[in-house]
Design an enzyme around this catalytic site. Structure first.
Site, PDB file in Angstrom:
ATOM      1  N   HIS A 124       0.807  -1.217   0.000  1.00 43.97           N
ATOM      2  CA  HIS A 124       0.000   0.000   0.000  1.00 43.97           C
ATOM      3  C   HIS A 124       0.846   1.275   0.000  1.00 43.97           C
ATOM      4  O   HIS A 124       0.333   2.358  -0.243  1.00 43.97           O
ATOM      5  CB  HIS A 124      -0.994   0.001   1.170  1.00 43.97           C
ATOM      6  CG  HIS A 124      -0.388   0.259   2.516  1.00 43.97           C
ATOM      7  ND1 HIS A 124      -0.052  -0.748   3.395  1.00 43.97           N
ATOM      8  CD2 HIS A 124      -0.060   1.416   3.148  1.00 43.97           C
ATOM      9  CE1 HIS A 124       0.430  -0.231   4.506  1.00 43.97           C
ATOM     10  NE2 HIS A 124       0.436   1.089   4.381  1.00 43.97           N
ATOM     11  N   ASP A 156       0.368  -7.721   1.754  1.00 44.91           N
ATOM     12  CA  ASP A 156       0.744  -6.305   1.698  1.00 44.91           C
ATOM     13  C   ASP A 156       2.261  -6.151   1.625  1.00 44.91           C
ATOM     14  O   ASP A 156       2.887  -5.571   2.510  1.00 44.91           O
ATOM     15  CB  ASP A 156       0.180  -5.579   2.921  1.00 44.91           C
ATOM     16  CG  ASP A 156       0.176  -4.065   2.744  1.00 44.91           C
ATOM     17  OD1 ASP A 156       0.543  -3.594   1.660  1.00 44.91           O
ATOM     18  OD2 ASP A 156      -0.171  -3.368   3.702  1.00 44.91           O
ATOM     19  N   ASN A 239       5.049   5.064   8.877  1.00 42.80           N
ATOM     20  CA  ASN A 239       5.882   3.961   9.362  1.00 42.80           C
ATOM     21  C   ASN A 239       5.720   2.704   8.518  1.00 42.80           C
ATOM     22  O   ASN A 239       6.525   1.775   8.606  1.00 42.80           O
ATOM     23  CB  ASN A 239       5.536   3.597  10.808  1.00 42.80           C
ATOM     24  CG  ASN A 239       6.189   4.500  11.818  1.00 42.80           C
ATOM     25  OD1 ASN A 239       5.526   5.304  12.447  1.00 42.80           O
ATOM     26  ND2 ASN A 239       7.494   4.376  11.982  1.00 42.80           N
ATOM     27  N   SER A 240       4.654   2.659   7.726  1.00 48.28           N
ATOM     28  CA  SER A 240       4.363   1.459   6.939  1.00 48.28           C
ATOM     29  C   SER A 240       5.557   1.048   6.089  1.00 48.28           C
ATOM     30  O   SER A 240       6.143   1.867   5.388  1.00 48.28           O
ATOM     31  CB  SER A 240       3.167   1.710   6.023  1.00 48.28           C
ATOM     32  OG  SER A 240       1.981   1.819   6.763  1.00 48.28           O
ATOM     33  N   LEU A 292       0.095 -23.505  -4.057  1.00 49.73           N
ATOM     34  CA  LEU A 292      -0.311 -24.885  -3.754  1.00 49.73           C
ATOM     35  C   LEU A 292      -1.589 -25.245  -4.494  1.00 49.73           C
ATOM     36  O   LEU A 292      -1.680 -26.300  -5.108  1.00 49.73           O
ATOM     37  CB  LEU A 292      -0.503 -25.063  -2.251  1.00 49.73           C
ATOM     38  CG  LEU A 292      -1.036 -26.422  -1.784  1.00 49.73           C
ATOM     39  CD1 LEU A 292      -0.076 -27.550  -2.182  1.00 49.73           C
ATOM     40  CD2 LEU A 292      -1.262 -26.425  -0.270  1.00 49.73           C
TER      41      LEU A 292
END
Length: 390
Positions: A124, A156, A239-240, A292
């Protein structure tokens, strides 16, 4: 019968009926003297400063522990900061009054994961439609020649590449599987998009947290995340994509989200969930995700009762009334069936705190894994060769 002489010893008997002697006045006086002497001794110790000195020693020891802890945090920040970068983005969209292009900016954080310029961040932070990415290092060096390598389609996570570099400081990655609730952690990031390399500390408050996350700039866009660390280390917008560290300075998580309705609650993706993708990026220069090919639900005591499962843990291969096995997938080729419960991947448990997707996220396409599968009341091992997600 042999007679006993008068000098023969008498048999030993219990003293149930023996009389107890009353203490004499001399004994009472001695006890009183000892009590008074003890009281006066303690009073004298207080007056002499002995107890005060003990309390002072305890206080000094506490201050020493706090000081040492502060030095550890400062050392970690100093060690890891060169590997933490600010990520500034520019997006262009048609949104003006007359349909003209409108430019907007965003800011986040990234982690240098190789000396030749690969950077790990949140998806994001690099939204679709990003036209330009700029990276600023801790020493103020600015890079404009930055390429978006790719994004994880189901998590994310995104990767960037600073072109033309070879001597950057890469962060050391830890083992998020070994993280325990209550352990101390440190977060570093570009707080609010303007305070570069802000350092905060806290603890791991919980593990295996699910979350519906949305971008503050686009509340309509939400993403379902699972297996997150919960922490009270302060994490703010900007901070992401930054690192969550243990006290050894190892990255154990990627700071991802905050709870807007509460203070002091942040969330981070475990670093192990990104290791398979990272290996693919470093070896192939692109994002390749292991696949998978099953739909499943994670079992808990509650969900187990709802679906009448044999176990209350593991990943139940299930899709309601549909077929949970993707046609032509590695799962189909290996013989997995509806109703199977996958309890381990390569000997590591699959449960609420370690979902199947997280376990598989540590592998690359082409890797062979051993699945422990509970079927018809028995456990069996099924080997599966993972393929690339397309």
């Amino acid at each position: 019968m042999e007679e006993k002489s008068e000098d023969s010893p008498s048999p030993v008997r219990t003293r149930r009926n023996a009389q107890v002697k009353k203490p004499s006045l001399r004994s009472l006086a001695l006890i009183f003297f000892v009590f008074v002497a003890g009281f006066l001794g303690a009073w004298g110790a207080i007056e002499s400063g002995f107890i005060k000195a003990s309390n002072k020693t305890i206080t000094q020891n506490r201050e020493t522990v706090v000081t040492q802890e502060g030095e550890v945090i400062a050392d970690v920040a100093n060690k890891v900061s060169p590997s933490v970068v600010s990520v500034n983005t520019t997006q262009t969209s048609a949104g003006g009054v007359f349909g003209q292009a409108v430019e907007s900016q965003g800011a986040g954080t990234g982690i240098i994961v190789s000396s030749d310029g690969y950077v790990l961040t949140n998806k994001h932070v690099i939204p679709d439609g990003t036209d330009k990415v700029q990276i600023v290092t801790a020493n103020g060096t600015t890079y404009d020649n930055v390429q978006v390598i790719g994004r994880d389609p189901s998590n994310d996570i995104a990767f960037l590449k600073i072109q033309g570099v070879k001597d950057l400081t890469a962060a050391k990655l830890g083992d998020s599987d070994s993280v325990r609730v209550g352990q101390k952690v440190i977060a570093i990031g570009n707080a609010l998009g303007q305070f570069q390399n802000t350092v905060t500390q806290g603890i791991i408050s919980g593990k295996g947290r699910p979350l519906q996350a949305s971008d503050s700039s686009d509340s309509q866009s939400t993403e379902s995340l699972s297996n997150l660390f919960q922490t009270d280390a302060a994490i703010n917008p900007g901070n992401s994509g930054g690192p969550l560290l243990n006290i050894n300075g190892e990255v154990i998580g990627i700071n991802t989200a905050v709870a807007e309705q509460a203070q002091g609650i942040g969330f981070a993706l475990p670093i192990n969930d990104a290791k398979g993708l990272l290996q693919g990026v470093l070896s192939q220069g692109k994002v390749v995700k292991a696949f998978l090919g099953v739909q499943y639900i994670m079992l808990t005591p509650a969900t187990s009762k709802q679906v009448n499962a044999d176990l209350d843990h593991g990943a139940l291969v299930y899709a309601g009334t549909g077929n949970p096995i993707v046609a032509g997938s590695p799962a189909e080729k290996a013989g997995l069936k509806r109703g199977d419960i996958i309890t381990q991947v390569n000997g590591k448990d699959v449960n609420e705190n370690a979902p199947l997707a997280s376990r598989l996220g540590q592998f690359q396409p082409g890797d062979q894994v051993s699945l422990t599968v509970h079927r018809d009341g028995k456990d069996q091992t099924i080997k599966v060769t993972l393929e690339e997600y397309r």
